[in-house]
Design a protein around this motif. Structure first.
Motif, mmCIF file in Angstrom:
data_model
loop_
_atom_site.group_PDB
_atom_site.id
_atom_site.type_symbol
_atom_site.label_atom_id
_atom_site.label_comp_id
_atom_site.label_asym_id
_atom_site.label_seq_id
_atom_site.Cartn_x
_atom_site.Cartn_y
_atom_site.Cartn_z
ATOM 1 N N LYS A 45 0.835 -1.210 0.000
ATOM 2 C CA LYS A 45 0.000 0.000 0.000
ATOM 3 C C LYS A 45 0.865 1.253 0.000
ATOM 4 N N PHE A 46 1.959 1.227 0.763
ATOM 5 C CA PHE A 46 2.855 2.382 0.812
ATOM 6 C C PHE A 46 3.435 2.664 -0.572
ATOM 7 N N VAL A 47 3.940 1.644 -1.233
ATOM 8 C CA VAL A 47 4.517 1.834 -2.569
ATOM 9 C C VAL A 47 3.448 2.320 -3.539
ATOM 10 N N LEU A 48 2.273 1.743 -3.482
ATOM 11 C CA LEU A 48 1.196 2.141 -4.385
ATOM 12 C C LEU A 48 0.727 3.575 -4.141
ATOM 13 N N SER A 49 0.909 4.070 -2.924
ATOM 14 C CA SER A 49 0.453 5.423 -2.585
ATOM 15 C C SER A 49 1.385 6.504 -3.118
ATOM 16 N N GLN A 57 12.927 5.077 0.383
ATOM 17 C CA GLN A 57 11.683 5.498 1.039
ATOM 18 C C GLN A 57 10.938 4.288 1.603
ATOM 19 N N TRP A 58 10.899 3.208 0.809
ATOM 20 C CA TRP A 58 10.220 2.005 1.290
ATOM 21 C C TRP A 58 10.923 1.458 2.532
ATOM 22 N N HIS A 59 12.252 1.418 2.509
ATOM 23 C CA HIS A 59 13.003 0.911 3.658
ATOM 24 C C HIS A 59 12.734 1.768 4.897
ATOM 25 N N PHE A 61 10.078 3.512 5.522
ATOM 26 C CA PHE A 61 8.718 3.169 5.951
ATOM 27 C C PHE A 61 8.726 1.857 6.729
ATOM 28 N N TRP A 62 9.414 0.853 6.171
ATOM 29 C CA TRP A 62 9.491 -0.463 6.810
ATOM 30 C C TRP A 62 10.095 -0.352 8.210
ATOM 31 N N CYS A 63 11.193 0.390 8.345
ATOM 32 C CA CYS A 63 11.838 0.575 9.659
ATOM 33 C C CYS A 63 10.884 1.242 10.644
ATOM 34 N N LYS A 64 10.189 2.276 10.202
ATOM 35 C CA LYS A 64 9.257 2.970 11.087
ATOM 36 C C LYS A 64 8.146 2.030 11.544
ATOM 37 N N GLU A 65 7.603 1.252 10.610
ATOM 38 C CA GLU A 65 6.558 0.290 10.970
ATOM 39 C C GLU A 65 7.069 -0.706 12.012
ATOM 40 N N PRO A 85 18.203 -7.375 11.999
ATOM 41 C CA PRO A 85 19.456 -6.755 11.564
ATOM 42 C C PRO A 85 19.297 -5.685 10.482
ATOM 43 N N CYS A 86 18.110 -5.529 9.931
ATOM 44 C CA CYS A 86 17.908 -4.527 8.870
ATOM 45 C C CYS A 86 17.270 -3.240 9.374
ATOM 46 N N ILE A 87 17.054 -3.137 10.671
ATOM 47 C CA ILE A 87 16.541 -1.879 11.214
ATOM 48 C C ILE A 87 17.742 -0.953 11.381
ATOM 49 N N LEU A 88 18.135 -0.411 10.254
ATOM 50 C CA LEU A 88 19.318 0.437 10.138
ATOM 51 C C LEU A 88 19.022 1.569 9.159
ATOM 52 N N PRO A 89 19.781 2.655 9.244
ATOM 53 C CA PRO A 89 19.670 3.681 8.199
ATOM 54 C C PRO A 89 20.062 3.076 6.848
ATOM 55 N N TRP A 90 19.493 3.618 5.791
ATOM 56 C CA TRP A 90 19.725 3.114 4.433
ATOM 57 C C TRP A 90 21.210 2.961 4.118
ATOM 58 N N ASP A 91 22.005 3.947 4.475
ATOM 59 C CA ASP A 91 23.431 3.913 4.115
ATOM 60 C C ASP A 91 24.222 2.853 4.886
ATOM 61 N N LYS A 92 23.619 2.234 5.877
ATOM 62 C CA LYS A 92 24.279 1.168 6.638
ATOM 63 C C LYS A 92 23.870 -0.230 6.173
ATOM 64 N N LEU A 93 22.886 -0.307 5.282
ATOM 65 C CA LEU A 93 22.425 -1.606 4.794
ATOM 66 C C LEU A 93 23.441 -2.220 3.838
#
Length: 118
Positions: A45-49, A57-59, A61-65, A85-93
């Motif tokens: 739904k987030f991507v479709l919105s 942006q999706w990542h 959103f996913w972290c916030k959820e 282990p993926c609850i990280l800032p984008w640049d750390k993934l």
């Protein structure tokens, strides 16, 4: 195509990709718990919105959820402790995790672009 149908495809694509890189064992979509299915549907739904949703942006959103549900960063994905282990800032993934985000967004968009009912 319904949101749930797109989510099921995204889940199975992610499951196949994950097998290649981290040997994680995820269960089939049909056997996944309701909360897991709901999370994937929310991501769809987030991507479709968004007209031009980026993987970053999706990542985010996913972290916030995840954080809103009580999850936190942990070296291992542990349901009992709600660590991931993926609850990280984008640049750390890792490169592989960034690719997973790209694949998710691309899959949603491919299915959106090929269906007038979404």
């Amino acid at each position: 195509m319904r949101i749930e149908d797109i989510a099921a495809i995204c889940y199975e694509v992610n499951r196949a990709y994950s097998k290649m890189y981290d040997n994680s064992v995820q269960i089939d979509w049909e056997l996944a718990p309701a909360w897991a299915k709901r999370n994937v549907c929310d991501g769809v739904k987030f991507v479709l919105s968004k007209t031009d949703c980026t993987p970053q942006q999706w990542h985010e959103f996913w972290c916030k959820e995840k954080k809103d549900e009580g999850w936190q960063y942990g070296k291992e994905h542990l349901l009992v402790l709600k660590t991931h282990p993926c609850i990280l800032p984008w640049d750390k993934l890792s490169k592989e995790q960034k690719h997973k985000a790209q694949i998710f967004v691309s899959t949603v968009n491919a299915l959106r672009d090929n269906d007038d009912n979404v």
